[in-house]
Motif scaffolding. Sequence first.
Motif, short mmCIF file in Angstrom:
data_model
loop_
_atom_site.label_atom_id
_atom_site.label_comp_id
_atom_site.label_asym_id
_atom_site.label_seq_id
_atom_site.Cartn_x
_atom_site.Cartn_y
_atom_site.Cartn_z
N THR A 26 60.57 47.32 18.74
CA THR A 26 61.13 48.07 17.40
C THR A 26 62.25 48.76 17.91
OG1 THR A 26 60.13 50.26 18.09
CG2 THR A 26 58.72 48.72 17.15
N GLY A 125 47.81 53.53 16.79
CA GLY A 125 48.96 53.87 15.89
C GLY A 125 50.22 54.02 16.74
N GLY A 126 51.21 53.42 16.22
CA GLY A 126 52.61 53.20 16.84
C GLY A 126 52.40 52.47 18.33
N TYR A 153 45.65 48.88 12.51
CA TYR A 153 46.86 49.13 13.55
C TYR A 153 47.79 49.88 12.48
CZ TYR A 153 51.14 48.70 15.98
OH TYR A 153 52.42 49.07 16.66
N ALA A 155 51.71 52.18 11.67
CA ALA A 155 52.71 52.75 12.13
C ALA A 155 53.57 53.35 10.79
CB ALA A 155 53.67 51.79 12.83
N ARG A 156 54.61 53.94 11.09
CA ARG A 156 55.51 54.64 9.94
C ARG A 156 55.96 53.65 9.08
NH1 ARG A 156 59.30 59.33 13.06
NH2 ARG A 156 57.49 60.45 14.06
N ASP A 160 58.22 49.62 12.67
CA ASP A 160 58.00 50.29 13.70
C ASP A 160 56.46 49.61 14.30
OD1 ASP A 160 59.68 52.50 13.96
OD2 ASP A 160 58.87 53.14 11.92
N LEU A 161 56.00 48.56 13.80
CA LEU A 161 54.90 47.61 14.32
C LEU A 161 55.48 46.96 15.54
CD1 LEU A 161 53.38 46.71 10.70
CD2 LEU A 161 52.26 48.50 12.39
N CYS A 162 54.44 47.09 16.60
CA CYS A 162 54.71 46.28 17.74
C CYS A 162 54.16 44.86 17.77
CB CYS A 162 54.30 47.02 18.80
SG CYS A 162 55.22 48.47 19.20
N GLY A 216 47.05 56.62 20.04
CA GLY A 216 47.96 56.55 19.35
C GLY A 216 48.54 58.12 19.66
#
Length: 282
Positions: A26, A125-126, A153, A155-156, A160-162, A216
Amino acid sequence: MAGNVAGQENPYLPQIATIKKIVVETGNIKSFYLVLNDSRHMENFAFEPGQVAQLSLFGVGEATFGLANSPTRRDTLQFSVMKAGEVTSALHELAVGDQIGLRGPLGNWFPYQDMKGKNVVIIGGGIGIAPLRSLIQYMLDTRDDYNEITILYGARSPQDLCYEEDREEWEKRDDVNLILTVDKEFPGWDKRVGFVPTVLKEVAPSPKNAVAVTCGPPIMIKLVLQELEALGFKDDQIITTLEKRMKCGIGKCGRCNIGPKYVCVDGPVFSLAQLKQLPDEL
């Protein structure tokens, strides 16, 4: 079983590792693929899903990170690093071929043996997906040992997702239920929208013959634990991680203690039942 600081007599002395690959996950997260320079130590580096290690940059400092790959996939040792402070910022400046220090493996691990034959709900999360990725990979590589696998899963934002390649693989599999969510609407995003605890409530996984594992941001974990309890998950069916102020990694400096427990030695993995026995210092 994994032990402390593989191949080392002095637990404070880091091994030297070379960066073999860097993946930009990200805008502020990079994954580093490392190999220990001493081939014997690399071969003997035994770790478990959920364990951590200390990465160090000489002259800068040292910080704790979860191993992001499974011991079933150990050609490299993988760590995902969010740029947040002095050490992580310095790590983000490194390039393939650079060398860093590594102490580990440290701490306990996810009770994957106890999860066999059960439905497993993974909630990340994140950057919290990093240690969970180790567990996910392990379960997928020993797929017959586990029943249903659900991965939630969030993220914002989509950016922002890995682990894009992993997510694509998980999405294609018919033996994995992957649920992706972002905090708010984004152009082109056609999956779920909502905070992870809210989506968890909507998905409502059954607690029957199940275990839930979450990692997270602290506020996400707090709300996820509440939702899991509301869904009927018992304290010993809920597993989470703590990363409170780890420094030495071997229970000597006392910086990460919570009552009589040390996060670096007794954790970082705890059941909710164990957490409820600790002082309210989190």
